[in-house]
Design an enzyme around this catalytic site. Structure first.
Site, PDB file in Angstrom:
ATOM      1  N   GLY A   1     -23.453   6.274  60.179  1.00  0.00           N
ATOM      2  CA  GLY A   1     -22.512   5.734  61.131  1.00  0.00           C
ATOM      3  C   GLY A   1     -22.235   4.271  60.925  1.00  0.00           C
TER       4      GLY A   1
ATOM      5  N   ILE B   1     -26.340   1.869  64.079  1.00  0.00           N
ATOM      6  CA  ILE B   1     -25.967   0.776  63.197  1.00  0.00           C
ATOM      7  C   ILE B   1     -26.252   1.220  61.777  1.00  0.00           C
ATOM      8  CG2 ILE B   1     -26.225  -1.112  64.854  1.00  0.00           C
ATOM      9  CD1 ILE B   1     -28.978  -1.655  63.847  1.00  0.00           C
ATOM     10  N   ASP B   2     -25.561   0.617  60.833  1.00  0.00           N
ATOM     11  CA  ASP B   2     -25.655   1.054  59.450  1.00  0.00           C
ATOM     12  C   ASP B   2     -27.070   0.932  58.898  1.00  0.00           C
ATOM     13  OD1 ASP B   2     -22.926   1.533  59.421  1.00  0.00           O
ATOM     14  OD2 ASP B   2     -22.452  -0.475  58.698  1.00  0.00           O
ATOM     15  N   LYS B   3     -27.331   1.711  57.866  1.00  0.00           N
ATOM     16  CA  LYS B   3     -28.650   1.716  57.228  1.00  0.00           C
ATOM     17  C   LYS B   3     -29.119   0.303  56.872  1.00  0.00           C
ATOM     18  CE  LYS B   3     -30.961   3.185  52.977  1.00  0.00           C
ATOM     19  NZ  LYS B   3     -30.824   3.920  51.698  1.00  0.00           N
TER      20      LYS B   3
END
Length: 361
Positions: free
Chosen positions: A19, A165-167
């Site tokens: 995401g 939140i992004d990786k």
């Protein structure tokens, strides 16, 4: 009854199924207008009969959290539906069949009570399982830490999630610990009433001290792994990012970003669209020298910075929301992680040694 169902394909995210700086992929929204001939009927029974694969318990939890509106006003599950009522409901998506095996992974917990848990996610940790990341995710860690909490005993990969939140983005996430809290938080993220502040190091300088970026965001028509800004508004979803300068380094700038909406990769793609890709953001072109000199010494300096922080320079610093039970506003902050601070220290030293590199200092 007219059914205007909001859906989002969010679990086909372009990144590692992790995401972005948003949460619209984690809940669903229904709006219905009751038929003229509808007889009086309890709200929960009415919705169970008209919403596919939705249990009465889920609907009652949504009602208890104030997430079902009838004619714009929160309604209880016992409310008697009348002809032409306008009903709006926001709920977390139903849990998936994929079973999560708890893993004993350390968590940096900022706050926890019976309803919510606030986690400071490290860069490199995926939020939930997906292609190429079936283990070691935040969800696996939560399943272990919350193994005595009913919601997390069913092994759902979506348990408690309302945003992501992004990786390779670090920072704060809130996770719900029961159905009522889940529904209550989901509505806040859906309506964009949460308080979110990010810190980013971006390429280039700005003429102004603050500004706003508005541009619809959707999947890139050319590269599926990237998001894209549709300037004419013909596609994508409405997205707004407010920014202000925190520190100018001449070739790069430290900015704070406030999300008015929460789309996948919103800050990363908005900044890149404006000519300011995030420092070392490989997906959006920030992993090469975009500003500065051609001297070998400067190139080595940038490469050293990239090695110190081998990810995009983005940190979710602050998160605020209304608590599901107390109804009080709560705000949490997270300091910059070590890799981010190390890179800023190097830029501070660089500017101090070469004042001309920072024209606005």
């Amino acid at each position: 009854m007219r059914d205007e169902r909001y859906t989002d394909p969010g679990y086909e995210d372009p990144d590692e199924l992790d995401g972005g700086e948003g949460g619209e992929e984690l809940y669903e929204h229904f709006t219905v207008t009751v038929d003229k001939g509808q007889s009086l009927l309890r709200l929960d029974k009415f919705l169970v009969h008209r919403m596919e694969h939705c249990s009465r318990n889920r609907i009652q939890a949504a009602a208890d959290s104030g997430s079902i509106l009838v004619n714009g006003t929160p309604a209880k599950a016992s409310y008697k539906v009348k002809p032409l009522d306008r009903i709006s409901i926001v709920m977390p998506y139903p849990r998936r069949d994929t079973e999560i095996e708890p893993q004993d992974i350390p968590l940096d917990i900022l706050y926890e009570d019976d309803d919510v848990i606030l986690v400071n996610k490290a860069a490199g940790m995926v939020v939930h399982p997906g292609h190429g990341n079936w283990e070691g995710t935040l969800v696996h860690a939560l399943a272990w830490h919350l193994r005595d909490v009913p919601m997390f005993q069913e092994g759902s990969e979506r348990a408690g999630l309302v945003h992501r939140i992004d990786k390779d983005t670090s920072g704060i996430l809130v996770v719900a610990k029961n159905e009522t809290a889940h529904a209550f938080l989901a509505r806040q993220f859906y309506e964009h009433t949460t308080y979110r502040r990010y810190v980013a190091l971006v390429w280039g300088d700005f003429d102004e001290d603050e500004g706003t970026i508005t541009g619809n965001i959707g999947r890139s028509p050319r590269e599926r792994q990237k998001m894209y800004v549709f300037e004419d508004g013909s596609d994508g979803k409405h997205a707004v990012t407010h920014w202000r300068v925190l520190r100018r380094y001449g070739y790069v700038t430290l900015v704070e970003c406030r999300l008015e909406t929460g789309r996948t990769h919103q800050i990363r793609v908005h900044m890149a669209w404006q000519g300011h890709p995030l420092f070392n953001d490989a997906r959006y072109g920030g992993d090469r020298i975009l500003r500065g000199t051609t001297f070998t010494k400067y190139r080595q300096f940038i490469e050293n910075c990239f090695e110190l922080m081998p990810r995009q320079a983005l940190h979710a610093r602050a998160l605020g929301f209304v608590h599901p039970t107390t109804r009080r506003e709560m705000t949490f902050e997270s300091g910059l992680p070590d890799d981010f601070r190390a890179v800023l220290d190097k830029w501070d030293a660089y500017v101090a040694a070469r004042p001309e590199a920072a024209e606005d200092e």
